[in-house]
Scaffold this active site. Structure first.
Site, short mmCIF file in Angstrom:
data_model
loop_
_atom_site.label_atom_id
_atom_site.label_comp_id
_atom_site.label_asym_id
_atom_site.label_seq_id
_atom_site.Cartn_x
_atom_site.Cartn_y
_atom_site.Cartn_z
N ASP A 123 81.34 110.82 9.62
CA ASP A 123 82.16 110.89 8.41
C ASP A 123 81.25 110.98 7.20
O ASP A 123 80.25 110.26 7.12
CB ASP A 123 83.02 109.62 8.28
N GLU B 245 80.34 112.56 16.49
CA GLU B 245 81.22 112.76 15.33
C GLU B 245 80.78 111.83 14.22
O GLU B 245 80.31 110.72 14.49
CB GLU B 245 82.67 112.47 15.74
N HIS C 107 82.63 109.29 19.11
CA HIS C 107 83.22 109.05 17.79
C HIS C 107 82.37 108.08 16.98
O HIS C 107 82.16 106.93 17.38
CB HIS C 107 84.62 108.49 17.97
N HIS D 218 82.46 105.74 7.25
CA HIS D 218 83.87 106.05 7.46
C HIS D 218 84.75 105.60 6.29
O HIS D 218 85.52 106.38 5.74
CB HIS D 218 84.38 105.41 8.74
N GLU E 37 83.06 115.28 9.87
CA GLU E 37 84.30 115.12 9.11
C GLU E 37 84.00 114.88 7.63
O GLU E 37 83.27 113.96 7.28
CB GLU E 37 85.13 113.95 9.64
#
Length: 300
Positions: free
Chosen positions: A78, A76, A49, A91, A159
């Site tokens: 953002d 992962e 993450h 993020h 994301e």
């Protein structure tokens, strides 16, 4: 804490084997079945993450490099957009928590990402807040991030963050992915998943690129799951919101690509919780401490 040579070496070897064989750790891309793990070995897939963010500053190149050294294929991130239209990997929708923006631009409160140009953001230190050894780390553009993931031969769970703040970000994200070579058949089928907390965003991405694997972040009621299955392949919930019955209900549906839907839960950073969600039947675990989760559940 993260140095676990035997486990990391085994995972790295498996990751290389998967790459050479054209396989993937993502069941939604290849269809081995819920909770099967890579090559049917069992154990949920482990996603680093924001990179290995328990041990390096989140969403930086340093964090994904560390995840690679630890033996993790999947990372992962953002994605948000700057004032002048550049996509960057961060993020929060403000810069204050993970950069020195308050010192560099003291009069620009509340320091929103969308109020700064890409050149201004590039001046910021995105590592010192985490530890002095990371001083000089920067907020990468999406293109810089993609190039590093590609160099590392990793796979990406991307994301799209707060799309309501950035009209058209879905199309723009796909454009950057295409320019970076990430929308060819191999990447699309094996190395890329696009997710969002916004159902509309996921629906737009699916409409623009029906071949892409997509995921919705949240925990819809069981009665509403069939609606999500029309445009997504995965439901990715917070681990405190799920049960074994809910996971089974998701697995009982065919997603947008005609395969059993997947559940990848977040954010799990301790062994006991990792084992708990594994027992619920989840297919993947998104974690800041991927080594801890891997050791607990035997995932990759």
């Amino acid at each position: 804490m993260y140095v676990r040579p035997a486990a990391a070496a085994a995972a790295a070897f498996l990751g290389l084997a998967l790459t050479l064989l054209g396989g993937t750790a993502s069941y939604a891309a290849t269809g081995p079945g819920p909770n099967a793990g890579p090559l049917g070995l069992g154990g949920p897939v482990v996603y680093a993450h924001r990179g290995a963010s328990a041990y390096a500053p989140e969403n930086t190149l340093e964090a994904i490099d560390l995840a690679r050294r630890m033996g993790f294929d999947w990372v992962e991130n953002d994605v948000q957009r700057t004032k002048d239209g550049e996509l960057v990997v961060i993020h929060d929708d403000t810069l204050a928590r993970t950069t020195d923006v308050e010192q560099v631009f003291p009069d620009r409160k509340p320091w929103r990402v969308k109020d700064f140009t890409a050149a201004e953001i590039a001046r910021l230190d995105a590592g010192s807040w985490f530890g002095e050894e990371y001083a000089g780390a920067f907020v990468p553009t999406l293109r810089q991030y993609l190039d590093r993931v590609q160099r590392n031969r990793q796979r990406l769970l991307l994301e799209i963050k707060k799309p309501e703040l950035y009209p058209g970000i879905e199309e723009q994200t796909l454009k950057v992915l295409g320019e970076a070579g990430w929308l060819d058949p191999r990447h699309v089928s094996q190395r890329l998943v696009v997710q969002s907390f916004s159902a509309d965003c996921v629906r737009i991405v699916h409409g623009l690129r029906p071949d892409l694997v997509t995921a919705f972040l949240g925990t819809p009621p069981v009665a509403e799951l069939p609606r999500y299955a029309q445009f997504t392949d995965r439901i990715n919930p917070w681990h405190t919101t799920i049960s074994a019955d809910w996971v089974a209900a998701v697995h009982g549906l065919l997603g947008a690509h005609g395969r059993a839907m997947e559940v990848d839960t977040w954010i799990v950073d301790d062994a006991a919780t990792a084992r708990k969600v594994q027992e619920m039947g989840v297919d993947g675990i998104i974690t800041n401490a991927p080594d801890v989760v891997r050791e607990a559940v035997g995932g990759f």
